[in-house]
Design a protein around this motif. Structure first.
Motif, PDB file in Angstrom:
ATOM      1  N   UNK A 146      54.283  20.146  56.089  1.00  0.00           N
ATOM      2  CA  UNK A 146      53.557  18.906  55.836  1.00  0.00           C
ATOM      3  C   UNK A 146      52.072  19.020  56.164  1.00  0.00           C
ATOM      4  N   UNK A 147      51.683  20.032  56.967  1.00  0.00           N
ATOM      5  CA  UNK A 147      50.272  20.229  57.289  1.00  0.00           C
ATOM      6  C   UNK A 147      49.655  21.362  56.473  1.00  0.00           C
ATOM      7  N   UNK A 148      50.254  21.645  55.335  1.00  0.00           N
ATOM      8  CA  UNK A 148      49.817  22.744  54.484  1.00  0.00           C
ATOM      9  C   UNK A 148      48.452  22.468  53.867  1.00  0.00           C
ATOM     10  N   UNK A 181      56.432  19.771  46.775  1.00  0.00           N
ATOM     11  CA  UNK A 181      55.447  19.772  45.697  1.00  0.00           C
ATOM     12  C   UNK A 181      56.150  20.287  44.448  1.00  0.00           C
ATOM     13  N   UNK A 182      55.510  20.121  43.319  1.00  0.00           N
ATOM     14  CA  UNK A 182      56.169  20.440  42.055  1.00  0.00           C
ATOM     15  C   UNK A 182      55.288  21.370  41.219  1.00  0.00           C
ATOM     16  N   UNK A 183      55.938  22.341  40.603  1.00  0.00           N
ATOM     17  CA  UNK A 183      55.235  23.261  39.718  1.00  0.00           C
ATOM     18  C   UNK A 183      55.899  23.304  38.352  1.00  0.00           C
ATOM     19  N   UNK A 192      52.723  29.614  37.113  1.00  0.00           N
ATOM     20  CA  UNK A 192      53.073  28.212  37.258  1.00  0.00           C
ATOM     21  C   UNK A 192      51.831  27.374  37.456  1.00  0.00           C
ATOM     22  N   UNK A 193      51.980  26.092  37.195  1.00  0.00           N
ATOM     23  CA  UNK A 193      50.904  25.126  37.372  1.00  0.00           C
ATOM     24  C   UNK A 193      51.346  24.114  38.425  1.00  0.00           C
ATOM     25  N   UNK A 194      50.548  23.940  39.463  1.00  0.00           N
ATOM     26  CA  UNK A 194      50.828  22.925  40.476  1.00  0.00           C
ATOM     27  C   UNK A 194      50.509  21.553  39.893  1.00  0.00           C
ATOM     28  N   UNK A 195      51.495  20.666  39.916  1.00  0.00           N
ATOM     29  CA  UNK A 195      51.313  19.363  39.288  1.00  0.00           C
ATOM     30  C   UNK A 195      50.416  18.455  40.129  1.00  0.00           C
ATOM     31  N   UNK A 196      49.490  17.809  39.421  1.00  0.00           N
ATOM     32  CA  UNK A 196      48.564  16.862  40.039  1.00  0.00           C
ATOM     33  C   UNK A 196      48.739  15.496  39.391  1.00  0.00           C
ATOM     34  N   UNK A 197      48.210  14.499  40.065  1.00  0.00           N
ATOM     35  CA  UNK A 197      48.435  13.117  39.637  1.00  0.00           C
ATOM     36  C   UNK A 197      47.940  12.857  38.218  1.00  0.00           C
ATOM     37  N   UNK A 245      44.214  18.708  48.994  1.00  0.00           N
ATOM     38  CA  UNK A 245      43.834  18.201  47.676  1.00  0.00           C
ATOM     39  C   UNK A 245      44.597  16.900  47.437  1.00  0.00           C
ATOM     40  N   UNK A 246      43.896  15.781  47.449  1.00  0.00           N
ATOM     41  CA  UNK A 246      44.542  14.473  47.330  1.00  0.00           C
ATOM     42  C   UNK A 246      45.180  14.246  45.966  1.00  0.00           C
ATOM     43  N   UNK A 247      44.864  15.087  44.992  1.00  0.00           N
ATOM     44  CA  UNK A 247      45.438  14.936  43.667  1.00  0.00           C
ATOM     45  C   UNK A 247      46.807  15.590  43.521  1.00  0.00           C
TER      46      UNK A 247
END
Length: 280
Positions: A98-100, A119-121, A134-139, A105-107
């Motif tokens: 959780x402290x990663x 988190x989701x990729x 992979x792509x890290x999903x952002x808002x 990045x707030x997005x």
């Protein structure tokens, strides 16, 4: 090694058909200095990246860049891989602490889970179905695709693409040597390794419905040891086992054996009929 402006210019002077662009990339537990290799002509939608931190000299870095630049990258339709259908069908949940640094990045789209976060990729595949990235999903990506985080979570929960083997079976898979008969009489708890079928990001099994089935097939209650982001170990509950001692063992292994990019947490968890909880 640290990339200075002068060093970057030296690298680009050595390249003919490509140039490199420096940036910072937040990986699991660490921020790395990344060099993206961009062709001077042609498609630029997918470009290989190398990390300066992984190289010990200019010569090694330059050779790594040249080798990566020769790898043929597929051409992706950006509209396709960011569409609702593609994202939902190529989703992979990943567990991090959780402290990663990733969560700075707030997005970034995530969901808290105990002292961890989900988190989701989106996995991108080469036409021959080999995973390539992979792509890290952002808002913003979810908003554009019309997807809610709750949809991602439900898909991740229902995922069953995991496997469980005894520790001996896992070692045999890795080494080709069967140690079970030699050590079968040795006192000690049974241990079961759980990971994904491709052995990538297997700790995400913690959030699935499947984890209860795996646990109850071993014991009514199990200790959960986070080996890394890729796998966990289940140990049948035994009141003689001290959770704090297990935590000390996890901390020691994480500090000496696990790469920082693959570390999950230093915690110990309990799996019972109510789910997974942190106990140390």
């Amino acid at each position: 090694m640290e990339i200075t402006k002068e060093l970057l210019n030296r690298i680009n002077d050595e390249l003919e058909d490509f140039y490199v662009k420096e940036g910072r990339v937040k990986k699991n537990n660490i921020e790395k200095q990344a060099l993206t290799i961009i062709p001077k002509e042609g498609d630029k939608s997918v470009c290989p990246t190398v990390y300066a931190d992984d190289c010990n000299s200019f010569e090694e870095l330059l050779e790594t860049i040249k080798a990566a630049s020769q790898v043929k990258t597929p051409v992706f339709d950006v509209d396709e891989i960011t569409s609702r259908e593609y994202i939902l069908n190529h989703l992979r949940a990943c567990m991090i602490s959780k402290d990663n640094v990733i969560l700075e990045d707030e997005e970034v789209v995530y969901r808290p889970f105990l002292d961890m976060a989900i988190v989701y990729r989106v996995i991108m595949y080469h036409p021959d179905n080999n995973q390539i990235g992979s792509i890290l999903l952002r808002k913003g990506m979810l908003e554009d695709a019309g997807i809610e985080e709750s949809e991602l979570y439900e898909i991740a929960k229902s995922n069953r693409d995991y496997q469980m083997k005894t520790l001996f079976q896992t070692i045999e898979d890795m080494t080709g040597v069967n140690y079970e008969e030699e050590f079968s009489c040795q006192d000690g708890p049974d241990m079961y390794v759980v990971t994904s079928k491709d052995k990538i990001q297997g700790s995400s099994v913690l959030i699935t419905d499947l984890i209860q089935e795996l646990g109850t097939s071993i014991s009514k209650e199990c200790y959960v040891i986070p080996c890394s982001i890729h796998e966990i170990i289940l140990i049948p509950y035994d009141e003689r086992i001290n959770a704090e001692n297990l935590k000390q063992l996890v901390m020691e292994v994480n500090a000496t054996e696990v790469k920082i990019e693959e570390k999950l947490t230093d915690s110990v968890y309990l799996l019972d009929k109510s789910g997974v909880s942190k106990i140390a």
